[in-house]
Design an enzyme around this catalytic site. Structure first.
Site, PDB file in Angstrom:
ATOM      1  N   GLU A   1       0.884  -1.299   0.121  1.00 37.44           N
ATOM      2  CA  GLU A   1       0.151  -0.093   0.149  1.00 37.44           C
ATOM      3  C   GLU A   1       0.789   1.425   0.032  1.00 37.44           C
ATOM      4  OE1 GLU A   1      -2.485  -0.123   3.485  1.00 37.44           O
ATOM      5  OE2 GLU A   1      -3.209  -2.082   2.701  1.00 37.44           O
TER       6      GLU A   1
ATOM      7  N   LYS B   1       2.068   4.747   1.477  1.00 38.83           N
ATOM      8  CA  LYS B   1       2.120   5.111   2.774  1.00 38.83           C
ATOM      9  C   LYS B   1       1.990   6.712   2.612  1.00 38.83           C
ATOM     10  CE  LYS B   1       5.260   5.183   6.960  1.00 38.83           C
ATOM     11  NZ  LYS B   1       4.756   6.607   7.466  1.00 38.83           N
TER      12      LYS B   1
ATOM     13  N   ASP C   1       1.010  10.646   3.567  1.00 39.80           N
ATOM     14  CA  ASP C   1       1.861  11.746   4.412  1.00 39.80           C
ATOM     15  C   ASP C   1       0.666  12.173   5.162  1.00 39.80           C
ATOM     16  OD1 ASP C   1       3.642  12.283   5.867  1.00 39.80           O
ATOM     17  OD2 ASP C   1       4.842  13.502   4.416  1.00 39.80           O
TER      18      ASP C   1
ATOM     19  N   TYR D   1      -7.377   2.021   5.721  1.00 43.25           N
ATOM     20  CA  TYR D   1      -6.399   1.109   5.123  1.00 43.25           C
ATOM     21  C   TYR D   1      -6.360   0.118   6.599  1.00 43.25           C
ATOM     22  CZ  TYR D   1      -3.430   4.382   7.998  1.00 43.25           C
ATOM     23  OH  TYR D   1      -3.109   5.297   9.087  1.00 43.25           O
TER      24      TYR D   1
ATOM     25  N   LYS E   1      10.516   3.419   3.836  1.00 41.86           N
ATOM     26  CA  LYS E   1      10.587   5.053   3.543  1.00 41.86           C
ATOM     27  C   LYS E   1      11.463   5.202   2.312  1.00 41.86           C
ATOM     28  CE  LYS E   1       9.249   7.582   6.828  1.00 41.86           C
ATOM     29  NZ  LYS E   1       9.223   7.403   8.318  1.00 41.86           N
TER      30      LYS E   1
ATOM     31  N   CYS F   1      15.139  46.759 -10.534  1.00 39.35           N
ATOM     32  CA  CYS F   1      15.749  45.650 -11.004  1.00 39.35           C
ATOM     33  C   CYS F   1      17.201  45.358 -11.040  1.00 39.35           C
ATOM     34  CB  CYS F   1      14.922  46.016 -12.640  1.00 39.35           C
ATOM     35  SG  CYS F   1      15.709  44.428 -13.741  1.00 39.35           S
TER      36      CYS F   1
ATOM     37  N   CYS G   1      18.200  45.953 -15.246  1.00 42.51           N
ATOM     38  CA  CYS G   1      18.135  47.552 -16.004  1.00 42.51           C
ATOM     39  C   CYS G   1      17.959  48.360 -14.847  1.00 42.51           C
ATOM     40  CB  CYS G   1      17.071  47.346 -16.881  1.00 42.51           C
ATOM     41  SG  CYS G   1      15.470  47.402 -16.043  1.00 42.51           S
TER      42      CYS G   1
ATOM     43  N   CYS H   1       9.708  44.245 -12.546  1.00 40.25           N
ATOM     44  CA  CYS H   1      10.196  45.284 -13.479  1.00 40.25           C
ATOM     45  C   CYS H   1       9.375  45.748 -14.552  1.00 40.25           C
ATOM     46  CB  CYS H   1      11.481  44.910 -13.978  1.00 40.25           C
ATOM     47  SG  CYS H   1      12.314  45.656 -15.046  1.00 40.25           S
TER      48      CYS H   1
ATOM     49  N   CYS I   1      13.789  45.785 -20.652  1.00 43.07           N
ATOM     50  CA  CYS I   1      14.671  45.088 -19.846  1.00 43.07           C
ATOM     51  C   CYS I   1      15.394  43.825 -20.465  1.00 43.07           C
ATOM     52  CB  CYS I   1      13.990  44.851 -18.488  1.00 43.07           C
ATOM     53  SG  CYS I   1      14.822  43.872 -17.543  1.00 43.07           S
TER      54      CYS I   1
HETATM   55  S1  IVH Z   1      -0.981   0.576   8.555  1.00 41.39           S
HETATM   56  C1  IVH Z   1      -1.082  -1.584  12.394  1.00 41.39           C
HETATM   57  N1  IVH Z   1      -1.188   1.529   6.377  1.00 41.39           N
HETATM   58  O1  IVH Z   1       1.910   5.454   8.721  1.00 41.39           O
HETATM   59  C2  IVH Z   1      -1.253  -0.986  11.104  1.00 41.39           C
HETATM   60  N2  IVH Z   1      -0.311   2.980   8.138  1.00 41.39           N
HETATM   61  O2  IVH Z   1       4.720   5.172  10.310  1.00 41.39           O
HETATM   62  C3  IVH Z   1      -0.838   0.285  11.424  1.00 41.39           C
HETATM   63  N3  IVH Z   1       0.159   5.351   7.196  1.00 41.39           N
HETATM   64  O3  IVH Z   1       0.671   5.540  11.774  1.00 41.39           O
HETATM   65  C4  IVH Z   1      -0.877   1.376  10.248  1.00 41.39           C
HETATM   66  N4  IVH Z   1      -0.331   5.192   5.185  1.00 41.39           N
HETATM   67  O4  IVH Z   1      -0.382   6.896  10.125  1.00 41.39           O
HETATM   68  C5  IVH Z   1      -0.747   1.832   7.600  1.00 41.39           C
HETATM   69  N5  IVH Z   1      -1.254   2.308   4.035  1.00 41.39           N
HETATM   70  C6  IVH Z   1      -1.027   2.551   5.315  1.00 41.39           C
HETATM   71  C7  IVH Z   1      -0.605   3.950   5.866  1.00 41.39           C
HETATM   72  C8  IVH Z   1      -0.206   4.000   6.874  1.00 41.39           C
HETATM   73  C9  IVH Z   1       0.058   6.003   6.075  1.00 41.39           C
HETATM   74  C10 IVH Z   1       0.635   5.915   8.566  1.00 41.39           C
HETATM   75  C11 IVH Z   1      -0.017   5.918   9.824  1.00 41.39           C
HETATM   76  C12 IVH Z   1       0.932   5.137  10.507  1.00 41.39           C
HETATM   77  C13 IVH Z   1       2.230   5.520   9.972  1.00 41.39           C
HETATM   78  C14 IVH Z   1       3.316   4.683  10.672  1.00 41.39           C
END
Ligand code: IVH
Length: 659
Positions: A108, A110, A112, A217, A306, A400, A403, A418, A423
């Site tokens: 999946e 991640k 932010d 998720y 990450k 500027c 010029c 400007c 110029c």
């Molecule tokens: S699973 C036990 N799935 O990442 C399951 N987390 O660094 C726990 N996050 O605290 C979370 N996308 O805030 C999961 N597809 C994803 C995610 C996800 C973002 C975040 C979440 C978690 C943090 C961990």
């Protein structure tokens, strides 16, 4: 105005929301949605006693709380362990395989943002809480209710807790920051901070305006619903009405599959509408997850890969000013060089005076630099705790840098300009822009060639490109040029005469006319004469052309000098017609296409152009409405989805044959 009508409106609006957010398949227009909502508000104002908890009108906010109540999570909200490279990913897999021999993984994105727990009783949303320390979080129900992609009522009357991520899309983040700049408020450093800042507001009106989103998720209690795999948990949550990231989640049968998923998104993450900071890898089978168990803080059945950092710290050693083609003077940070995402960075934009003042940036500061895709790096934050007292205050340029004309700050704008039309800096930038890829696309003109030709007097304005052939023999004698390179340049210049009108409009550098607006104008008017003859009223009546753009276009064409330049270009044979008229082709017209994977022989942009020019539409996600999925190398989950739905699939060659 009956209670039945109110209930009907709530159903219509909730259904429309579900189709839009969950199924990615809008069924009513924005206008219709607004009309229904207005009717509902009217009924509720007349009969507050009828108002339902799950009415979509709660999305507009207005609830103000006095403080955040604590919420104890029934099951702790865990975080994830991290891995940073291939070796660590493989080590994670090895460890898993010691307990479960043949694990399948769900990959999946991640997201932010910030994690949220959502609690439903009898299918109705009753609580939304932050993670807090994992055991106790804060009650943010009032703000959660304003998020359109979080259902207020589920498709089934179940008691359930789900977990997911609240986030802000890149587009909304940009909009929020632009509005804050205009209002002289400090900007958010990134979409995560913006999302977190929004849900920590006591007044839910603020969150409702921030356009937050949520992806679900995690189902903490799968056993309660007889769910055997994480994939099934995701499908079940989707069925209930949650937005799960089904287009991008992928079930893979081994760690090799995980690695190619990561490779794909490392390359394509910039194309996503939201920011991700990695990929989450989860063992699919729930009984296997249970066998693996947890450490004190993290599950052993999942980990987060990450991405390498997109932000680094460095010293801002000076501030220089540059002049753009519109004359805008931008302060730029001169940095102690650092490496970030594979390139060496020594400059970063500071946007404008307000930006520097709001971020309290001083010369000598340690700053954090961020790079988002191919966008110019920017200074996001000052590390004030690193100040020594030796830092120097920033002073905006008054004239500027090229010029020396006095700079003008226009009303309601943060930028200084400007306004000297002669110029040289402005002109060189404008000429470079004229040749650029999405403008006249004259290949072979690097910035330095344009600058040299300008300084030698060959190239002072746009029509001069078409006069260059008269000087071919002289040009061939210049250092660094030869027959071949001059021939190539002449060829590229000649070819540019055939461009469709929208390229020329974009190339002319009319303020507020980017490539999108250029296309709207070109297709609306069909040719340059019609556009030049348009009144302000005609311009502003066009859909998507607002007052500011209309005024800018109108004034540009009213200007004598601009009219003269266009006449000159015309006399050299530069095309002034829109060539993008749609020629309907049965293979494409009225069909919706989705592209996935990388194409070898044609760029994505060109492929889309070709489809649209034959009457087809393109979309970024596969749904029941998709007619054809065009599949390139290493296709994403869209390919599987297309197969699942039985949608017609073309490979690249089949697509090219149809063209
Ligand atoms: S699973 C036990 N799935 O990442 C399951 N987390 O660094 C726990 N996050 O605290 C979370 N996308 O805030 C999961 N597809 C994803 C995610 C996800 C973002 C975040 C979440 C978690 C943090 C961990």
């Amino acid at each position: 105005m009956t209670i039945e009508r109110m209930n009907e409106l709530i159903s219509i609006l909730n259904e429309a929301n579900y189709n839009y957010h969950v199924l990615d398949n809008p069924t009513i227009t924005d206008q219709e949605y607004d009309n229904y909502l207005r009717d509902l508000i009217m009924i509720e104002e007349k009969h507050p006693e009828w108002k339902r908890e799950d009415s979509p009108t709660v999305r507009v906010g207005g609830e103000v709380i006095t403080g955040f109540n604590k919420v104890t999570h029934s099951i702790p909200m865990l975080s994830l362990g991290n891995v940073f490279n291939e070796d660590e990913i493989i080590a994670f897999d090895e460890k898993v395989k010691k307990i479960v021999p043949n694990p399948k993984y769900v990959c999946e994105l991640k997201i932010d943002g910030l994690s949220v727990s959502l609690l439903y009783k009898d299918g109705k949303l009753v609580k939304g809480a932050t993670r807090g320390d994992g055991v106790t979080g804060e009650d943010i129900t009032h703000n959660v209710k304003t998020i359109q992609s979080i259902p207020l009522t589920l498709k089934e009357k179940v008691d359930i807790e789900v977990r997911g991520e609240i986030y802000m899309s890149k587009k909304s983040f940009q909009k929020v920051n632009e509005e804050r700049l205009q209002a002289h408020e400090s900007t958010f450093a990134n979409p995560r901070n913006a999302a977190a800042g929004s849900v920590r507001q006591l007044d839910s009106t603020i969150a409702s305006k921030r356009n937050l989103d949520c992806l679900i998720y995690h189902l903490p209690n799968p056993d309660d619903y007889d769910i055997l795999t994480h994939k099934d948990a995701l499908s079940y949550m989707k069925k209930l009405g949650f937005v799960t990231n089904h287009q991008n989640n992928k079930l893979v049968s081994n760690i090799k599959g995980v690695l190619s998923y990561i490779a794909y998104y490392t390359e394509h993450r910039m194309e996503l509408p939201y920011e991700i900071d990695g990929v989450v890898i989860k063992v699919n089978t729930i009984s296997e997850q249970q066998k693996l168990g947890f450490t004190a803080r993290t599950p052993k059945w999942a980990t987060a890969y990450k991405f390498p950092a997109t932000e680094v710290l460095t010293k801002l050693v000076d501030i220089h000013f540059t002049v753009g083609r519109t004359g805008q003077v931008t302060p730029n940070a001169v940095l102690e060089p650092v490496f970030l995402m594979g390139s060496r960075i020594s400059r970063a934009t500071l946007h404008n005076e307000d930006y520097v003042i709001q971020k309290e940036i001083k010369i000598g500061d340690i700053v954090s630099i961020r790079k988002a895709g191919d966008v110019i790096p920017e200074v996001v934050e000052v590390k004030k705790e690193r100040r020594t007292g030796e830092e120097i205050d920033f002073v905006m340029a008054k004239e500027c840098p090229i010029c020396h004309e006095k700079l003008i700050r226009k009303e309601n704008e943060a930028a200084y300009y400007c306004v000297n039309n002669k110029c040289p800096a402005k002109k060189i930038e404008a000429l470079i822009h004229y040749t650029s890829r999405y403008a006249m696309n004259i290949e072979g003109f690097g910035e330095s060639i344009v600058e040299d030709f300008y300084n030698m007097g060959y190239l002072l304005d746009y029509p001069d490109f078409y006069k260059l052939e008269q000087y071919q023999d002289e040009l061939k004698e210049l250092e660094g040029f030869g027959n071949k390179s001059i021939y190539n340049l002449m060829y590229a210049i000649e070819k540019s005469k055939q461009n469709s009108l929208e390229r020329l409009l974009f190339a002319l550098g009319i303020r507020y006319v980017g490539s999108k607006n250029a296309k709207i104008l070109a297709s609306h008017f069909g040719n340059m004469d019609a556009l030049m003859g348009a009144s302000y009223e005609e311009l502003v009546a066009i859909r998507d052309i607002g007052e500011i753009i209309a005024k800018s276009v109108y004034e540009f064409f009213k200007n004598d000098y601009n009219q003269f330049i266009i006449q000159e270009l015309k006399s050299f044979g530069v095309n002034m017609e829109y060539l993008g008229k749609v020629i309907l082709d049965d293979n494409f017209s009225n069909k919706t296409f989705v592209l996935t994977g990388s194409l070898d022989k044609i760029t994505r942009e060109k492929a889309k152009e070709e489809i649209e020019s034959r009457g087809g539409k393109t979309s970024s996600s596969v749904s029941g409405k998709t007619s054809v999925v065009i599949v390139g190398k290493d296709p994403g989950s869209k390919y599987n989805k297309a197969k699942e739905l039985g949608i017609l699939i073309w490979n690249e060659n089949e697509f090219l044959e149809k063209l």
